[in-house]
Enzyme design. Structure first.
Site, mmCIF file in Angstrom:
data_model
loop_
_atom_site.group_PDB
_atom_site.id
_atom_site.type_symbol
_atom_site.label_atom_id
_atom_site.label_comp_id
_atom_site.label_asym_id
_atom_site.label_seq_id
_atom_site.Cartn_x
_atom_site.Cartn_y
_atom_site.Cartn_z
ATOM 1 N N ASP A 1 -17.458 6.968 -0.954
ATOM 2 C CA ASP A 1 -16.173 6.868 -0.244
ATOM 3 C C ASP A 1 -15.903 8.240 0.379
ATOM 4 O OD1 ASP A 1 -13.638 6.112 0.653
ATOM 5 O OD2 ASP A 1 -12.697 6.210 -1.329
ATOM 6 N N ARG B 1 0.871 -1.185 0.000
ATOM 7 C CA ARG B 1 0.000 0.000 0.000
ATOM 8 C C ARG B 1 0.898 1.221 0.000
ATOM 9 N NH1 ARG B 1 -5.212 1.292 3.714
ATOM 10 N NH2 ARG B 1 -6.026 -0.030 2.069
ATOM 11 N N HIS C 1 -7.464 0.876 -6.303
ATOM 12 C CA HIS C 1 -7.610 -0.042 -5.168
ATOM 13 C C HIS C 1 -8.257 -1.324 -5.704
ATOM 14 C CE1 HIS C 1 -7.774 -1.392 -1.167
ATOM 15 N NE2 HIS C 1 -8.615 -0.550 -0.617
ATOM 16 N N ARG D 1 -13.633 -8.642 1.572
ATOM 17 C CA ARG D 1 -12.228 -8.392 1.225
ATOM 18 C C ARG D 1 -11.413 -9.662 1.478
ATOM 19 N NH1 ARG D 1 -10.112 -3.281 1.408
ATOM 20 N NH2 ARG D 1 -8.187 -4.333 0.800
ATOM 21 N N CYS E 1 -16.381 1.583 0.869
ATOM 22 C CA CYS E 1 -15.195 0.749 1.087
ATOM 23 C C CYS E 1 -14.737 0.787 2.543
ATOM 24 C CB CYS E 1 -14.072 1.179 0.158
ATOM 25 S SG CYS E 1 -13.623 2.911 0.367
ATOM 26 N N GLN F 1 -10.032 -3.936 -3.433
ATOM 27 C CA GLN F 1 -11.333 -3.444 -2.982
ATOM 28 C C GLN F 1 -12.400 -3.749 -4.034
ATOM 29 O OE1 GLN F 1 -12.001 -1.645 0.059
ATOM 30 N NE2 GLN F 1 -14.057 -2.181 -0.596
HETATM 31 N N1 CP Z 1 -11.166 -0.319 2.528
HETATM 32 C C1 CP Z 1 -9.897 -0.408 2.954
HETATM 33 O O1 CP Z 1 -8.973 -0.632 2.178
HETATM 34 O O2 CP Z 1 -9.730 -0.223 4.291
HETATM 35 P P1 CP Z 1 -8.336 -0.054 5.064
HETATM 36 O O3 CP Z 1 -7.788 1.288 4.633
HETATM 37 O O4 CP Z 1 -8.687 -0.083 6.515
HETATM 38 O O5 CP Z 1 -7.425 -1.165 4.647
HETATM 39 N N1 NVA Z 2 -10.124 6.666 -1.012
HETATM 40 C C1 NVA Z 2 -9.704 6.206 0.294
HETATM 41 C C2 NVA Z 2 -9.882 4.739 0.416
HETATM 42 C C3 NVA Z 2 -9.460 4.140 1.723
HETATM 43 C C4 NVA Z 2 -9.618 2.650 1.757
HETATM 44 C C5 NVA Z 2 -8.264 6.602 0.527
HETATM 45 O O1 NVA Z 2 -7.450 6.456 -0.383
HETATM 46 O O2 NVA Z 2 -7.948 7.100 1.620
#
Ligand code: CP
Ligand code: NVA
Length: 306
Positions: free
Chosen positions: A225, A103, A130, A293, A265, A133
């Site tokens: 989101d 990530r 993502h 997930r 999400c 997701q």
């Molecule tokens: N939706 C998601 O990716 O959550 P986290 O940021 O908690 O991993």
């Molecule tokens: N769009 C959000 C998603 C988190 C899972 C972010 O990137 O912070």
């Protein structure tokens, strides 16, 4: 089959269906008493430059269910691209582990990891997209709607990483996709053009609007989101002033089909992009969605690492 899982733009509709079907198979197997240890003795590095609840826990537990092990590496530990170059991190980790989930802020870091690692690389969210997701989300839509045929998926809010992944997946799979964003927060024209190409092949219809009511009218799925994603914190106040018309509340949901499901999400900023009444209401599938997930990613892990 694919070596890495970096972006839905690189996968064929067949490959996406292979992931979804593997996820369904492993979820059924798990419900019937547990998964076979197909990743026995294998280790997945979990590289995080941003916080996480779902991604961290679901990958860790997913590895455990398949007989393997997840190794969490926090933002402070590796210093990806700072303490050590991304290609060097990729090559060093390849000597120890059997897969890398990462990530990052920059999507280019994921691309570089995939280029230099000899083991599979999985994108656990970048500023661009993502994809894990999206796999959990389409699994959830399949379970709640029975099929993807004729499904209208509407995203309301910021044209961000999650929105892009949903658009690409819908366009590849032939699912009609609508997005309503404030002006200035649309998905970038280059990515829209890519999605239009995928849609031309699959038969999906894509609509890009600014009016949230028009967007959700007739929707089978409403998705939202956060208005400010990780890394954009300096824009929080500005966004809080612009986005309120895009809040998913009971009034907005009333314009969709009676059996609409509402998705997010997570994490949610309750009272901003979604109200408590909707998040905890009869249309919400937020928590089965979060749980999926785990199952979607077990599908990815099985296909890349077994
Ligand atoms: N939706 C998601 O990716 O959550 P986290 O940021 O908690 O991993
Ligand atoms: N769009 C959000 C998603 C988190 C899972 C972010 O990137 O912070």
């Amino acid at each position: 089959m694919m070596k890495n899982f970096v972006s839905l733009t690189e996968l064929s509709a067949d490959e996406i269906w292979t992931v979804l079907n593997k996820a369904i198979e492993l979820k059924t197997e798990w419900k019937n008493g547990g998964n076979k240890p197909i990743l026995k003795g294998k280790v997945l590095a979990l590289v995080f430059q941003k916080p996480s609840l779902r991604t961290r826990v679901s990958f860790d537990v997913g590895m455990l269910h398949l007989g393997g092990h997840g190794l969490y590496l926090s933002p402070n530990e590796i210093g990806l691209g700072g303490r050590e170059s991304v290609p060097d991190v990729a090559r060093v980790l390849s000597g120890y582990v059997d897969g890398i989930m990462a990530r990052t802020f920059s999507h280019d870091h994921i691309v570089q990891l995939a280029e230099y690692a000899s083991v599979p690389v999985i994108n656990g969210l970048s500023d661009f997209n993502h994809p894990c997701q999206a796999m959990g989300d389409f699994l959830t839509i399949l379970e709640h709607k029975g099929s993807l045929d004729g499904v209208n998926l509407t995203y309301v809010g910021d044209g961000n990483n999650v929105a892009r992944s949903l658009m690409f997946t819908a366009a590849k799979l032939g699912v009609d996709f609508t997005i309503a964003t404030p002006e200035g927060y649309e998905i970038e024209p280059e990515y829209v053009a890519m999605a239009q190409q995928f849609a031309a092949e699959s038969g999906a219809t894509l609509r890009f609007l600014h009016d949230p009511i028009k967007a959700v009218t007739g929707a089978d799925v409403i998705y939202t989101d956060v208005w400010t994603s990780m890394g954009q914190e300096a824009e929080t106040q500005k966004r809080l002033a612009i986005f309120p018309p895009y809040q998913v509340n009971e009034k907005l949901v009333s314009h969709a089909k009676d059996d609409v499901i509402v998705m997010h999400c997570l994490p949610a900023h309750r009272g901003e992009e979604i109200t408590d009444a909707v998040a905890d209401g009869p249309h919400s599938v937020l928590f089965p969605q979060a749980a999926n997930r785990l199952h979607a990613q077990k599908g990815i892990l099985a296909l890349l690492m077994a």
